[in-house]
Design a protein around this motif. Structure first.
Motif, mmCIF file in Angstrom:
data_model
loop_
_atom_site.group_PDB
_atom_site.id
_atom_site.type_symbol
_atom_site.label_atom_id
_atom_site.label_comp_id
_atom_site.label_asym_id
_atom_site.label_seq_id
_atom_site.Cartn_x
_atom_site.Cartn_y
_atom_site.Cartn_z
ATOM 1 N N ASP A 1 56.061 71.750 59.554
ATOM 2 C CA ASP A 1 54.964 70.878 59.967
ATOM 3 C C ASP A 1 54.491 70.039 58.790
ATOM 4 O O ASP A 1 54.179 68.849 58.932
ATOM 5 N N ARG A 2 54.428 70.659 57.638
ATOM 6 C CA ARG A 2 54.024 69.955 56.412
ATOM 7 C C ARG A 2 55.072 68.905 56.023
ATOM 8 O O ARG A 2 54.720 67.780 55.628
ATOM 9 N N TYR A 3 56.351 69.236 56.156
ATOM 10 C CA TYR A 3 57.398 68.271 55.816
ATOM 11 C C TYR A 3 57.348 67.059 56.747
ATOM 12 O O TYR A 3 57.521 65.909 56.317
ATOM 13 N N ARG A 4 57.118 67.314 58.039
ATOM 14 C CA ARG A 4 57.025 66.195 58.980
ATOM 15 C C ARG A 4 55.824 65.307 58.668
ATOM 16 O O ARG A 4 55.901 64.076 58.775
ATOM 17 N N GLU A 5 54.729 65.935 58.271
ATOM 18 C CA GLU A 5 53.538 65.171 57.892
ATOM 19 C C GLU A 5 53.839 64.252 56.715
ATOM 20 O O GLU A 5 53.475 63.063 56.721
ATOM 21 N N MET A 6 54.500 64.781 55.698
ATOM 22 C CA MET A 6 54.838 63.972 54.521
ATOM 23 C C MET A 6 55.853 62.892 54.878
ATOM 24 O O MET A 6 55.772 61.761 54.385
ATOM 25 N N SER A 7 56.812 63.220 55.731
ATOM 26 C CA SER A 7 57.807 62.243 56.157
ATOM 27 C C SER A 7 57.141 61.054 56.838
ATOM 28 O O SER A 7 57.500 59.892 56.592
ATOM 29 N N VAL B 1 55.546 55.855 47.286
ATOM 30 C CA VAL B 1 56.008 57.207 47.587
ATOM 31 C C VAL B 1 55.639 58.154 46.443
ATOM 32 O O VAL B 1 55.200 59.285 46.671
ATOM 33 N N SER B 2 55.777 57.687 45.209
ATOM 34 C CA SER B 2 55.442 58.533 44.062
ATOM 35 C C SER B 2 53.960 58.877 44.045
ATOM 36 O O SER B 2 53.568 59.948 43.577
ATOM 37 N N GLN B 3 53.116 57.991 44.588
ATOM 38 C CA GLN B 3 51.689 58.269 44.664
ATOM 39 C C GLN B 3 51.380 59.398 45.651
ATOM 40 O O GLN B 3 50.316 60.013 45.590
ATOM 41 N N LEU B 4 52.323 59.670 46.565
ATOM 42 C CA LEU B 4 52.167 60.795 47.493
ATOM 43 C C LEU B 4 52.457 62.129 46.812
ATOM 44 O O LEU B 4 52.177 63.193 47.378
ATOM 45 N N GLY B 5 53.066 62.057 45.626
ATOM 46 C CA GLY B 5 53.372 63.279 44.891
ATOM 47 C C GLY B 5 54.815 63.704 44.952
ATOM 48 O O GLY B 5 55.169 64.784 44.460
ATOM 49 N N ILE B 6 55.678 62.891 45.559
ATOM 50 C CA ILE B 6 57.108 63.180 45.629
ATOM 51 C C ILE B 6 57.871 61.930 45.184
ATOM 52 O O ILE B 6 57.262 60.894 44.906
ATOM 53 N N THR B 7 59.191 62.020 45.106
ATOM 54 C CA THR B 7 59.986 60.870 44.670
ATOM 55 C C THR B 7 61.096 60.575 45.670
ATOM 56 O O THR B 7 61.452 61.412 46.498
ATOM 57 N N CYS B 8 61.631 59.372 45.569
ATOM 58 C CA CYS B 8 62.741 58.975 46.432
ATOM 59 C C CYS B 8 63.732 58.148 45.634
ATOM 60 O O CYS B 8 63.407 57.598 44.576
ATOM 61 N N SER B 9 64.940 58.084 46.138
ATOM 62 C CA SER B 9 65.971 57.200 45.593
ATOM 63 C C SER B 9 66.296 56.157 46.647
ATOM 64 O O SER B 9 66.320 56.464 47.838
ATOM 65 N N ILE B 10 66.533 54.936 46.220
ATOM 66 C CA ILE B 10 66.807 53.839 47.146
ATOM 67 C C ILE B 10 68.071 53.110 46.723
ATOM 68 O O ILE B 10 68.269 52.809 45.542
ATOM 69 N N GLY B 11 68.922 52.840 47.709
ATOM 70 C CA GLY B 11 70.077 51.976 47.507
ATOM 71 C C GLY B 11 69.835 50.687 48.270
ATOM 72 O O GLY B 11 69.323 50.712 49.389
ATOM 73 N N LEU B 12 70.186 49.556 47.681
ATOM 74 C CA LEU B 12 69.960 48.254 48.304
ATOM 75 C C LEU B 12 71.241 47.445 48.284
ATOM 76 O O LEU B 12 71.890 47.308 47.236
ATOM 77 N N GLY B 13 71.626 46.921 49.446
ATOM 78 C CA GLY B 13 72.838 46.112 49.541
ATOM 79 C C GLY B 13 72.781 45.222 50.766
ATOM 80 O O GLY B 13 71.738 45.079 51.412
ATOM 81 N N LEU C 1 64.712 60.770 50.263
ATOM 82 C CA LEU C 1 63.743 61.567 49.524
ATOM 83 C C LEU C 1 64.469 62.627 48.696
ATOM 84 O O LEU C 1 65.368 63.300 49.184
ATOM 85 N N ASP C 2 64.067 62.761 47.459
ATOM 86 C CA ASP C 2 64.749 63.640 46.506
ATOM 87 C C ASP C 2 64.360 65.101 46.720
ATOM 88 O O ASP C 2 63.179 65.452 46.606
ATOM 89 N N ALA C 3 65.379 65.940 47.024
ATOM 90 C CA ALA C 3 65.148 67.383 47.228
ATOM 91 C C ALA C 3 63.859 67.582 48.009
ATOM 92 O O ALA C 3 62.966 68.328 47.604
ATOM 93 N N PHE C 4 63.778 66.938 49.163
ATOM 94 C CA PHE C 4 62.502 66.733 49.856
ATOM 95 C C PHE C 4 61.723 68.011 50.111
ATOM 96 O O PHE C 4 60.570 68.152 49.691
ATOM 97 N N PHE C 5 62.315 68.968 50.823
ATOM 98 C CA PHE C 5 61.571 70.183 51.173
ATOM 99 C C PHE C 5 61.078 70.902 49.914
ATOM 100 O O PHE C 5 59.925 71.335 49.834
ATOM 101 N N ALA C 6 61.963 71.044 48.943
ATOM 102 C CA ALA C 6 61.597 71.734 47.703
ATOM 103 C C ALA C 6 60.539 70.942 46.932
ATOM 104 O O ALA C 6 59.635 71.536 46.323
ATOM 105 N N SER C 7 60.618 69.629 46.960
ATOM 106 C CA SER C 7 59.638 68.791 46.259
ATOM 107 C C SER C 7 58.249 68.946 46.872
ATOM 108 O O SER C 7 57.243 68.976 46.153
ATOM 109 N N VAL C 8 58.183 69.026 48.205
ATOM 110 C CA VAL C 8 56.892 69.230 48.864
ATOM 111 C C VAL C 8 56.328 70.594 48.498
ATOM 112 O O VAL C 8 55.121 70.742 48.255
#
Length: 431
Positions: free
Chosen positions: A94-100, A147-159, A26-33
């Motif tokens: 508590d809010r961060y855990r909820e979003m997580s 995830v973007s529909q939740l109002g935050i963004t994430c980065s994903i690596g796939l291998g 999750l991108d800059a998660f706490f600050a993004s929330v």
């Protein structure tokens, strides 16, 4: 939404053969929330962390703050100098855990094989044919969109394994999807510096450089006997990872839901130096840890003490008891014994932490070696049960009337002596 240009086109099609492991970060998660919950903060530098005048530390900085050089784990005083106009908040965990949990549910809808390694990061297995016939890339795109529909963004690596997924997740941040197809694994890893691999810290990097090894490609071709001699059993793991041959297992989500350890730590606004102060602080932190153990109905028999002398220097030491415990008195006594292995009188202490691992579901505190001064077994048992009942009553009163309604003397002593930096759970732990 997913940025399509962030996906490398090294393969002619989306066909995938073999394991497919993703790493969502999750991108800059706490600050993004915080920016999500405070629309007026969007586009502005936001810092989640403790106050600068209380030796706080930055937990997370928004990307707007990062342009000024602010980053996580930086002393708040330094962050304030770099970005004096930033918006500060102590955090709402508590809010961060909820979003997580909502984010993990997005992944769980695609695969039950999720390994959450922190509040904002998780590996997942989407190997074709295991739970879906879709392209792994398509699945990752759908996860990002949800995830973007939740109002935050994430980065994903796939291998094909965790090492590649982890490195790839860091290549196109924020809001990026970086795919390393199986046939491209070796070419992707080879030119990277050795420090890009998880597990290779500064000391290992310097040792490899001394051997003339600077890239993962060079490490993959290094003499096995030399690497094993220098790095022991971890040497074989390094060689497999560097060659892209690591085999990764992602355990089912429900199995990873159990914590490996439970801990508490406190950073003090002023250094502690006298034994009286330090012992009282240990009592305080021991009670915080014991209360968390009891709340989760856990007990453990490996005790770890963490001591930080200044921002850059810290030591940890641990021991094992012969029985499981969630008793404040046992944790405190053990920590005080461990203290003298890493501390000498007069040395200032900035932070103290107490952790308990090798947990069991036993809720009751068991007798330990520290009760050996009481020779009569019946007296031991009664004393242990009395202490347990007292602790449970204490927990119930605090839960009913609030954490400030009842406190021990050592808790009151340090109520205004600690920083307001919040700690979040680490890998496989509750802290």
């Amino acid at each position: 939404m997913v940025n399509a240009h962030n996906i490398p086109s090294t393969s002619k099609n989306d066909s995938w053969h073999g394991p497919a492991i993703g790493l969502l970060d999750l991108d800059a998660f706490f600050a993004s929330v915080e920016q999500l919950d405070h629309p007026q903060w969007r586009g502005k530098p936001v810092i989640v962390g403790g106050a600068a005048d209380k030796r706080g530390v930055v937990s997370t900085a928004s990307y707007e703050a990062r342009t000024f050089g602010v980053h996580s784990a930086m002393p708040s005083a330094q962050a304030r100098r770099l970005c004096p106009h930033a918006i500060w908040t102590p955090g709402h965990f508590d809010r961060y855990r909820e979003m997580s949990q909502k984010v993990m549910a997005c992944i769980f809808d695609e695969t039950p094989l999720i390994e959450q390694v922190s509040i904002d990061e998780a590996f997942f297995d989407i190997t074709p044919g295991r739970y879906s016939k879709e392209s792994p890339k398509t699945i990752c795109e759908r996860i990002q969109q949800r995830v973007s529909q939740l109002g935050i963004t994430c980065s994903i690596g796939l291998g094909t394994n965790k090492t590649i997924a982890k490195i790839a997740s860091e290549r196109k941040k924020p809001c990026g999807l970086y795919v390393v197809y199986p046939q491209d694994s070796i070419a992707f890893l080879a030119p990277l510096p050795v420090k890009a691999m998880s597990g290779i810290g500064k000391t290992a990097e310097e040792k490899l450089h001394h051997l003339g090894i600077f890239t993962l490609g060079q490490l993959a071709q290094a003499d096995t006997a030399t690497i094993m001699r220098e790095f022991g059993s971890f040497g074989s793991t390094m060689l497999l990872r560097a060659a892209g041959q690591e085999t990764s297992t992602v355990a089912p989500f429900l199995q990873k839901d159990e914590p490996k350890s439970i801990s508490s730590e406190r950073t003090f606004a002023h250094d502690l130096s006298s034994p009286t102060e330090i012992y009282a602080a240990i009592d305080h932190v021991a009670e915080l840890t014991a209360e968390r153990l009891r709340a989760k109905h856990y007990a453990g028999h490996t005790i770890t003490l963490k001591v930080k002398f200044d921002f850059a220097q810290q030591k940890t030491v641990q021991t094992q008891l012969f029985s499981h415990t969630n008793s404040q008195s046992v944790l405190a006594r053990t920590a005080k014994e461990l203290l003298h292995k890493v501390w000498k009188e007069g040395m200032p202490i900035r932070l103290l932490g107490i952790g308990v691992s090798e947990l069991s579901g036993a809720a009751a505190t068991q007798l330990s070696l520290f009760d050996a001064s009481v020779t009569d077994t019946s007296v031991k048992q009664k004393d242990s049960l009395d202490k347990q009942k007292l602790a449970e009553t204490y927990d119930q009163l605090r839960k009913r009337f609030g954490s400030q309604a009842l406190a021990y003397g050592h808790d009151l002593r340090f109520s205004d002596y600690t920083t307001d930096t919040k700690q979040s759970g680490g890998k496989g732990s509750l802290s």
